[in-house]
Every structure is written in structure tokens, then in C-alpha cells.
Motif scaffolding. Structure first.
Motif, short mmCIF file in Angstrom:
data_model
loop_
_atom_site.label_atom_id
_atom_site.label_comp_id
_atom_site.label_asym_id
_atom_site.label_seq_id
_atom_site.Cartn_x
_atom_site.Cartn_y
_atom_site.Cartn_z
N GLY A 159 115.71 30.64 74.77
CA GLY A 159 113.92 30.48 73.52
C GLY A 159 114.34 29.70 72.62
O GLY A 159 113.17 29.49 71.87
N MET A 160 115.16 29.00 72.35
CA MET A 160 114.96 28.23 70.60
C MET A 160 114.41 26.80 72.12
O MET A 160 113.46 25.90 70.99
CB MET A 160 116.39 27.61 70.30
N ASN A 165 109.79 23.59 73.08
CA ASN A 165 108.80 23.13 74.03
C ASN A 165 107.27 23.37 73.38
O ASN A 165 106.55 22.11 73.34
CB ASN A 165 109.03 23.66 75.20
N ALA A 166 107.46 24.45 72.70
CA ALA A 166 106.00 24.88 72.39
C ALA A 166 105.35 24.34 71.77
O ALA A 166 104.07 23.56 71.47
CB ALA A 166 105.85 26.62 72.43
N GLN A 167 106.69 24.01 70.53
CA GLN A 167 105.56 23.20 69.34
C GLN A 167 105.20 21.98 69.50
O GLN A 167 104.53 21.10 69.38
CB GLN A 167 107.13 23.03 68.23
N TRP A 173 99.32 18.05 71.50
CA TRP A 173 97.88 18.02 70.76
C TRP A 173 96.93 17.88 70.34
O TRP A 173 96.40 17.29 70.01
CB TRP A 173 97.29 19.05 71.77
N ALA A 174 97.98 18.40 68.74
CA ALA A 174 97.01 17.99 67.88
C ALA A 174 96.95 16.99 66.94
O ALA A 174 96.45 16.28 67.15
CB ALA A 174 97.68 18.58 66.72
N ASN A 175 98.08 15.86 67.49
CA ASN A 175 98.17 14.51 67.53
C ASN A 175 97.50 13.63 68.66
O ASN A 175 96.79 12.84 67.69
CB ASN A 175 99.53 13.95 67.23
N SER A 176 97.05 14.37 69.01
CA SER A 176 95.95 13.91 70.72
C SER A 176 94.22 13.59 69.69
O SER A 176 93.61 13.02 70.44
CB SER A 176 96.29 14.12 71.31
N ILE A 177 94.16 14.24 68.97
CA ILE A 177 93.16 15.16 68.81
C ILE A 177 92.25 13.45 67.67
O ILE A 177 92.88 12.83 66.64
CB ILE A 177 92.78 15.57 67.99
N THR A 178 91.82 12.81 68.10
CA THR A 178 90.97 11.84 67.07
C THR A 178 90.06 11.99 66.50
O THR A 178 89.64 13.36 66.03
CB THR A 178 90.37 10.89 68.13
N ASP A 179 89.88 11.43 65.09
CA ASP A 179 88.86 11.70 64.12
C ASP A 179 87.12 11.72 64.50
O ASP A 179 86.45 13.34 64.23
CB ASP A 179 88.09 10.47 62.72
N ALA A 180 86.83 11.54 65.97
CA ALA A 180 85.35 11.55 66.26
C ALA A 180 85.61 12.72 67.11
O ALA A 180 85.21 14.05 66.90
CB ALA A 180 84.82 10.74 67.55
N ASP A 181 86.83 13.65 67.33
CA ASP A 181 86.85 14.85 68.21
C ASP A 181 86.95 15.97 67.20
O ASP A 181 86.07 17.09 67.41
CB ASP A 181 88.37 15.00 68.94
N ARG A 182 87.49 15.61 65.71
CA ARG A 182 87.08 16.49 64.88
C ARG A 182 85.69 16.59 64.23
O ARG A 182 85.22 17.54 63.41
CB ARG A 182 88.80 15.81 63.49
#
Length: 184
Positions: A159-160, A165-167, A173-182
């Protein structure tokens, strides 16, 4: 120095041999953690799994599911063997009580020192058999507890690991978002 008659001595020997064979036969039939033909480390690795393999990322989500089923089956086999041993202990104890009663009667009716000593030896052998039988039941109880605790530990560890893995996936995914995407 009169000895117990040969039929009484033979009955005591037969009873003790039967008790010994009962315990040895039970050892041959044990399933689960105490199975005779499998070492505890082999059973542990094959049936319960290793926390280390989970933490090292060597197991997939499918492995978690499949291994959880194996652990449940391992605990089931261990529990079934323990229940069988407990049932056998009841029968064994009935025989122990009967044999001890007979030996005590022989001791009480001894016609000499040798008969009393022989009857006392039979009672001591019954005590030893009772201790061995009790130790067998303790071994089963310990195996159940260890198997159950490992099953719980593995479920907690998996479970841990799934949470980690989910984190990690969410963070990637969050780090792959570029400024352009935002800015869209």
C-alpha cells in the motif's frame, strides 16, 4: 523386586510407540509454514514475499494482487494444519490421560519397588509426551502468528509503495507541464 507383568509392560511400550508415531505422522502431514519438505525461508520467499522486493520496485501492481492471493492461501494452509493439530491434540490428550491413569493405578497397586519404578517411568514418559504435544501446538500457533503478521506487513508495504508510485507519477506529470501549457 517384582516386575510389572509382560502384558502391562507391552501395553505401555505400544502406547508410547503409538504416541511417538502419531507425532511423527502429524509432522509429515503439516501444510503451510511448518511443512516438513519446505524450509521456512523458502516458504517465506515463495508464499509470503519479501518487503525488500516491494521497496526495491521489483514488483508490479499485478504482482501485488497475485502475491496477496498467495499469502492468503499460505495463511489458509497454515491455519488448516493448526486446526488439524489442535483436533489431534484433543485425541492425543485423551489417550495420555487414559495411559497415565493406568500407570498411576499400576503404581498404586505396585507389589514392590521395581513395579513402582516402572509405573513411575511410564508416567514420566506420558509427561514428556504431553510436553512435546504442547510444544507442537505452540509451534503451530507461532507459525500462524508469523504468517499472519507477514501477510499484514506485506499488504501495508505494498500500500505504501502504491501510494509512493502514485505520488511519483503525479509529480512527474506536474513537472512535465511547461509554462506554455500553464498559460493556455
Amino acid at each position: 523386586m517384582k516386575t510389572l507383568d509382560s502384558s502391562t509392560l507391552q501395553a505401555l511400550i505400544n502406547s508410547q510407540t503409538g504416541q511417538k508415531n502419531t507425532i511423527l505422522n502429524e509432522h509429515d502431514e503439516i501444510l503451510g509454514a511448518l511443512e516438513k519438505n519446505n524450509s521456512v525461508p523458502a516458504f517465506w520467499q515463495q508464499e509470503l514475499g519479501s518487503v525488500e522486493s516491494v521497496l526495491n520496485g521489483n514488483e508490479t501492481l499485478y504482482d501485488f494482487y497475485a502475491n496477496n492471493q498467495k499469502r492468503a492461501q499460505a495463511l489458509d494452509k497454515t491455519n488448516e494444519s493448526a486446526a488439524e493439530a489442535a483436533k489431534n491434540a484433543q485425541i492425543f490428550n485423551e489417550n495420555l490421560m487414559e495411559n497415565t491413569s493406568t500407570a498411576l493405578n499400576d503404581s498404586n497397586n505396585a507389589e514392590g519397588n521395581l513395579q513402582a519404578v516402572q509405573a513411575g517411568n511410564a508416567i514420566a514418559a506420558q509427561q514428556t509426551a504431553a510436553i512435546i504435544n504442547g510444544n507442537e501446538l505452540l509451534a503451530h500457533q507461532t507459525a500462524i502468528q508469523a504468517t499472519n503478521l507477514q501477510q499484514q506487513n506485506m499488504a501495508r508495504t505494498e500500500g505504501m509503495q502504491m501510494e509512493k508510485n502514485a505520488q511519483d507519477v503525479t509529480s512527474a506529470w506536474a513537472n512535465s507541464i511547461t509554462d506554455a501549457d500553464r498559460s493556455q
